[in-house]
Design a protein around this motif. Structure first.
Motif, PDB file in Angstrom:
ATOM      1  N   LEU A  26       0.837  -1.187   0.000  1.00  0.00           N
ATOM      2  CA  LEU A  26       0.000   0.000   0.000  1.00  0.00           C
ATOM      3  C   LEU A  26       0.875   1.241   0.000  1.00  0.00           C
ATOM      4  CD1 LEU A  26      -2.763  -0.984   2.567  1.00  0.00           C
ATOM      5  CD2 LEU A  26      -2.871  -1.080   0.083  1.00  0.00           C
ATOM      6  N   VAL A  27       0.498   2.204  -0.815  1.00  0.00           N
ATOM      7  CA  VAL A  27       1.244   3.449  -0.934  1.00  0.00           C
ATOM      8  C   VAL A  27       0.296   4.589  -0.593  1.00  0.00           C
ATOM      9  CG1 VAL A  27       2.470   4.957  -2.548  1.00  0.00           C
ATOM     10  CG2 VAL A  27       2.705   2.489  -2.739  1.00  0.00           C
ATOM     11  N   GLU A  28       0.759   5.517   0.228  1.00  0.00           N
ATOM     12  CA  GLU A  28      -0.078   6.661   0.581  1.00  0.00           C
ATOM     13  C   GLU A  28       0.043   7.732  -0.495  1.00  0.00           C
ATOM     14  OE1 GLU A  28       0.423   9.676   4.009  1.00  0.00           O
ATOM     15  OE2 GLU A  28      -0.829   8.040   4.792  1.00  0.00           O
ATOM     16  N   VAL A  29      -1.109   8.158  -1.024  1.00  0.00           N
ATOM     17  CA  VAL A  29      -1.143   9.202  -2.041  1.00  0.00           C
ATOM     18  C   VAL A  29      -2.152  10.253  -1.617  1.00  0.00           C
ATOM     19  CG1 VAL A  29      -0.487   7.686  -3.960  1.00  0.00           C
ATOM     20  CG2 VAL A  29      -2.895   7.975  -3.404  1.00  0.00           C
ATOM     21  N   LYS A  30      -2.054  11.430  -2.209  1.00  0.00           N
ATOM     22  CA  LYS A  30      -3.053  12.475  -1.987  1.00  0.00           C
ATOM     23  C   LYS A  30      -4.128  12.297  -3.050  1.00  0.00           C
ATOM     24  CE  LYS A  30      -1.460  16.624  -1.534  1.00  0.00           C
ATOM     25  NZ  LYS A  30      -0.656  17.852  -1.553  1.00  0.00           N
ATOM     26  N   VAL A  31      -5.412  12.311  -2.629  1.00  0.00           N
ATOM     27  CA  VAL A  31      -6.531  12.080  -3.537  1.00  0.00           C
ATOM     28  C   VAL A  31      -7.529  13.226  -3.401  1.00  0.00           C
ATOM     29  CG1 VAL A  31      -8.394  10.493  -4.164  1.00  0.00           C
ATOM     30  CG2 VAL A  31      -6.251   9.578  -3.277  1.00  0.00           C
ATOM     31  N   SER A  32      -8.071  13.667  -4.535  1.00  0.00           N
ATOM     32  CA  SER A  32      -9.099  14.700  -4.542  1.00  0.00           C
ATOM     33  C   SER A  32     -10.275  14.200  -5.364  1.00  0.00           C
ATOM     34  CB  SER A  32      -8.558  15.986  -5.162  1.00  0.00           C
ATOM     35  OG  SER A  32      -9.593  16.941  -5.281  1.00  0.00           O
ATOM     36  N   TRP A  39      -7.972  17.991  -0.648  1.00  0.00           N
ATOM     37  CA  TRP A  39      -7.181  16.764  -0.781  1.00  0.00           C
ATOM     38  C   TRP A  39      -7.252  15.974   0.516  1.00  0.00           C
ATOM     39  CZ3 TRP A  39      -4.860  15.443  -5.358  1.00  0.00           C
ATOM     40  CH2 TRP A  39      -4.783  16.445  -6.319  1.00  0.00           C
ATOM     41  N   GLN A  40      -7.188  14.669   0.385  1.00  0.00           N
ATOM     42  CA  GLN A  40      -7.089  13.788   1.541  1.00  0.00           C
ATOM     43  C   GLN A  40      -6.036  12.731   1.240  1.00  0.00           C
ATOM     44  OE1 GLN A  40     -10.981  12.114   1.934  1.00  0.00           O
ATOM     45  NE2 GLN A  40     -10.797  10.818   0.154  1.00  0.00           N
ATOM     46  N   ARG A  41      -5.455  12.193   2.276  1.00  0.00           N
ATOM     47  CA  ARG A  41      -4.473  11.119   2.089  1.00  0.00           C
ATOM     48  C   ARG A  41      -5.190   9.792   2.136  1.00  0.00           C
ATOM     49  NH1 ARG A  41       0.630  12.829   2.018  1.00  0.00           N
ATOM     50  NH2 ARG A  41       1.084  14.853   2.887  1.00  0.00           N
ATOM     51  N   ARG A  42      -4.802   8.899   1.231  1.00  0.00           N
ATOM     52  CA  ARG A  42      -5.410   7.579   1.176  1.00  0.00           C
ATOM     53  C   ARG A  42      -4.337   6.565   0.782  1.00  0.00           C
ATOM     54  NH1 ARG A  42      -9.960   6.924  -3.113  1.00  0.00           N
ATOM     55  NH2 ARG A  42     -10.678   8.811  -2.090  1.00  0.00           N
ATOM     56  N   ILE A  60      -8.738  12.587  -8.711  1.00  0.00           N
ATOM     57  CA  ILE A  60      -7.378  12.981  -9.078  1.00  0.00           C
ATOM     58  C   ILE A  60      -6.482  12.511  -7.946  1.00  0.00           C
ATOM     59  CG2 ILE A  60      -5.809  14.921  -9.474  1.00  0.00           C
ATOM     60  CD1 ILE A  60      -8.245  16.509 -10.470  1.00  0.00           C
ATOM     61  N   PHE A  61      -5.327  11.937  -8.295  1.00  0.00           N
ATOM     62  CA  PHE A  61      -4.384  11.571  -7.243  1.00  0.00           C
ATOM     63  C   PHE A  61      -3.003  12.054  -7.610  1.00  0.00           C
ATOM     64  CE2 PHE A  61      -4.022   7.953 -10.074  1.00  0.00           C
ATOM     65  CZ  PHE A  61      -2.717   7.520  -9.960  1.00  0.00           C
ATOM     66  N   GLN A  62      -2.210  12.303  -6.566  1.00  0.00           N
ATOM     67  CA  GLN A  62      -0.843  12.783  -6.734  1.00  0.00           C
ATOM     68  C   GLN A  62       0.105  11.702  -6.258  1.00  0.00           C
ATOM     69  OE1 GLN A  62      -0.118  16.618  -5.059  1.00  0.00           O
ATOM     70  NE2 GLN A  62       2.064  16.548  -5.455  1.00  0.00           N
ATOM     71  N   PHE A  63       1.050  11.322  -7.131  1.00  0.00           N
ATOM     72  CA  PHE A  63       2.020  10.282  -6.826  1.00  0.00           C
ATOM     73  C   PHE A  63       3.372  10.708  -7.370  1.00  0.00           C
ATOM     74  CE2 PHE A  63       4.091   6.202  -7.991  1.00  0.00           C
ATOM     75  CZ  PHE A  63       4.222   5.690  -6.722  1.00  0.00           C
ATOM     76  N   ASN A  64       4.378  10.726  -6.532  1.00  0.00           N
ATOM     77  CA  ASN A  64       5.735  11.151  -6.906  1.00  0.00           C
ATOM     78  C   ASN A  64       5.747  12.537  -7.548  1.00  0.00           C
ATOM     79  OD1 ASN A  64       6.947   8.852  -5.919  1.00  0.00           O
ATOM     80  ND2 ASN A  64       6.999   7.815  -7.893  1.00  0.00           N
TER      81      ASN A  64
END
Length: 94
Positions: A26-32, A39-42, A60-64
């Protein structure tokens, strides 16, 4: 000799279970879900398919450091990278 083989088997099982450990897949990403207003972390799964990742269409999610939009396609969910806005360059020269 049998104890050495048993110990080797235990080490092998421990190594195999390391890849199954949920905390490592599991990787924590920011999701909107509101086009990036909030944004929330998931935590999402990076080893299963996108449909089982925990993300939903329209999010939308943010990764790296990059942002991606989750879309619904013919074969299930797919991801589209979001392009960064291009800054307008001044036409004035110094």
């Amino acid at each position: 000799m049998a104890k050495a083989k048993l110990k080797a088997k235990e080490n092998e099982d421990q190594f195999a279970n390391e890849f199954i450990d949920e905390s490592k897949i599991l990787v924590e990403v920011k999701v909107s879900d509101d086009e990036g207003v909030t944004w929330q972390r998931r935590k999402i799964s990076m080893v299963s398919g996108l449909d089982e990742s925990g993300l939903n269409s329209g999010e939308i999610f943010q990764f790296n450091g990059e942002k991606y939009k989750v879309l619904s396609g013919d074969d299930g969910l797919m991801v589209e990278p979001l392009k960064k806005p291009v800054e307008k360059k001044s036409s004035k020269r110094k």
